[in-house]
Design an enzyme around this catalytic site. Structure first.
Site, PDB file in Angstrom:
ATOM      1  CG  ASN A  51      32.202 -46.915  22.986  1.00 32.30           C
ATOM      2  OD1 ASN A  51      31.537 -47.539  22.071  1.00 32.30           O
ATOM      3  ND2 ASN A  51      32.456 -48.064  24.015  1.00 32.30           N
ATOM      4  CG  ASP A  58      26.878 -53.955  25.274  1.00 27.72           C
ATOM      5  OD1 ASP A  58      27.543 -53.115  24.472  1.00 27.72           O
ATOM      6  OD2 ASP A  58      26.955 -53.947  26.647  1.00 27.72           O
TER       7      ASP A  58
END
Ligand code: DOR
Length: 444
Positions: A107, A317
């Site tokens: 992303n 993450d």
């Protein structure tokens, strides 16, 4: 320059390196051993090894010497958000966290959905302080409408595909992607969030969101997609990896699916086993993350999943955000927090698990999911044995340290753990024979 992708020795690695006095832990068990590395390759694993003249010696006294850690979930932000992170700064943070490889999320801006964009990241990552494995987008622009050219990306070595940041909303498209994934022998990693349930929610939907007057995301927003993708994995035989599982319900679904033999794997992020939705009480956006921090019962459930093998990996993450964005009001700030440099210590501090279990969750288990391990022809994940490339993490499991956000290698500062005293420290990291971190200091 290290080239962990090809398995060649780093040209800046010393000819000989001796990691002395530690306990080697890998899939085969644990034993007191020194590790001799010559030209980037482990050549001897035995007690009482003598250093050759001129060898670099790393003191591993009191430490665990394991295969280097592999992060299945890193946002490196390059290209497009270099003010928040670059491949250079992110892989330095990775090395300091004991990681010798990271899976870079797609992303970015633009998204990593084409051969050209993947080649670009590969080029930028040459010489980085950790191996960068690119995750390709499942759909063009991560827009959830058309499949990305998965075969072209797979031909470049991409082994994981994900639209992370968003889940693939259409079940039909996900099924088609899984059919392609089967043919290409790649894995789809899902960010489980049904937008028709989560839309507009900025934290977990529950007692705290009601009290704070913030819109919430119900647990079911995650769980319905976990259930759906288990059904699709079962039907197609395609592999699904569940990113950042956060709810007790998700964990139970995965536990049952695995017992049944459905080809699914799962990761848990450190913030989901250390923090709860109560952290949002002061409206500090540093605690905003997606999926959101959940309840005490969810924290207990994800910890149980890490303990009983329902979850295969701890994945960070790592989501850097520049201060001007992260300092916006809670409902406007982007979700995400830093993770690479605190993952090992949070696991040691907060999980009541033996260190051997923790390094499995950080090292060879994620390496196998990313297909970076020896069985897949890769250089990561161990075993620590003669003939293997020397990608190693040397960890002191009892050392304590205080998290200083200003001292982190990331370009961003969005960690909620500043000032926390943690137990467990990465002492040295060896990348293809090169000690890139010595005594918790980056060497370049
Ligand atoms: O908290 C998050 N941050 N969750 C995501 O899914 C995306 C990530 C990001 O890219 O910042």
């Amino acid at each position: 320059m290290a080239d962990p992708g090809t398995g060649r020795m780093s040209p800046t690695a010393p000819m000989e390196l001796l990691v002395r006095g530690g306990t080697v832990v890998d899939r085969t068990g644990s034993r007191r051993s020194d590790v001799r590395v010559v030209e980037g390759t482990v050549v001897e694993v035995a007690e009482g090894l003598e250093a050759a003249p001129g060898a670099t010696v790393l003191d591993a006294g009191g430490c665990v010497v394991s295969p280097g850690f592999v992060d299945l979930h890193t946002h490196l932000r390059e290209p497009g958000r270099e003010e928040a992170e670059t491949i250079d700064s992110g892989t330095r943070a990775a090395a300091l966290g004991g990681f010798t490889a990271v899976v870079a999320m797609p992303n970015t801006e633009p998204a990593l959905d084409s051969a050209e964009s993947v080649r670009n990241v590969h080029a930028l990552a040459q010489g980085a302080m950790a191996h960068v494995a690119v995750a390709g987008a499942i759909t063009v622009g991560r827009a959830g409408e058309r499949l990305a050219p998965m075969a072209e990306l797979a031909a470049l070595g991409v082994r994981i595909f994900t639209d992370d940041g968003d889940g693939v909303q259409s079940a039909g498209l996900m099924r088609r992607a899984l059919q392609y994934a089967m043919d290409l022998d790649v894995t789809l990693a899902q960010h489980c969030e049904d937008k028709s349930l989560s839309g507009g929610g900025v934290m977990h939907e529950g007692a705290w969101s009601s009290r704070l007057g913030l819109p919430g995301q119900p647990s079911e927003a995650e769980e319905v997609m976990v259930a759906r993708d288990i059904a699709l994995a079962r039907a197609t035989g395609g592999r699904v990896h569940f990113l950042h599982l956060s709810t007790a319900g998700s964990v139970e679904l995965v536990r049952r699916a695995r017992a049944e033999g459905v080809p699914v794997t799962a990761e848990v992020a450190p913030h989901h086993f250390t923090l709860t939705d109560a952290c949002a009480c002061g409206f500090d956006p540093v605690f905003k993350v997606n999926p959101p921090l959940r309840t005490d019962a969810d924290v207990a459930a994800v910890k149980a999943a890490l303990a009983d093998g329902t979850a295969d990996a701890i994945a960070t993450d790592h989501a850097p955000h520049a201060p001007e964005l992260k300092d916006l009001p809670f409902d406007e700030a982007p979700p995400g927090m830093l993770g690479l440099q605190t993952a090992l210590a949070l696991a040691v501090t907060e999980l009541a698990l033996p260190i051997e279990h923790i390094v499995a969750l950080l090292s060879w288990q994620p390496a196998a999911i990313a297909r970076l391990d020896g069985a897949s022809g890769g250089t990561q994940g161990g075993d620590v044995a003669p003939g293997r490339p020397a990608n190693l993490a040397v960890v002191d499991p009892v050392a304590t340290w205080v998290v200083d956000p200003a001292a982190l290698a990331s370009r961003s500062r969005n960690t909620p753990y500043g000032g926390r005293t943690l137990t467990g420290q990465v002492r040295h990291t060896v990348l293809m024979g090169e000690p890139v971190v010595i005594d918790a200091e980056a060497q370049r």
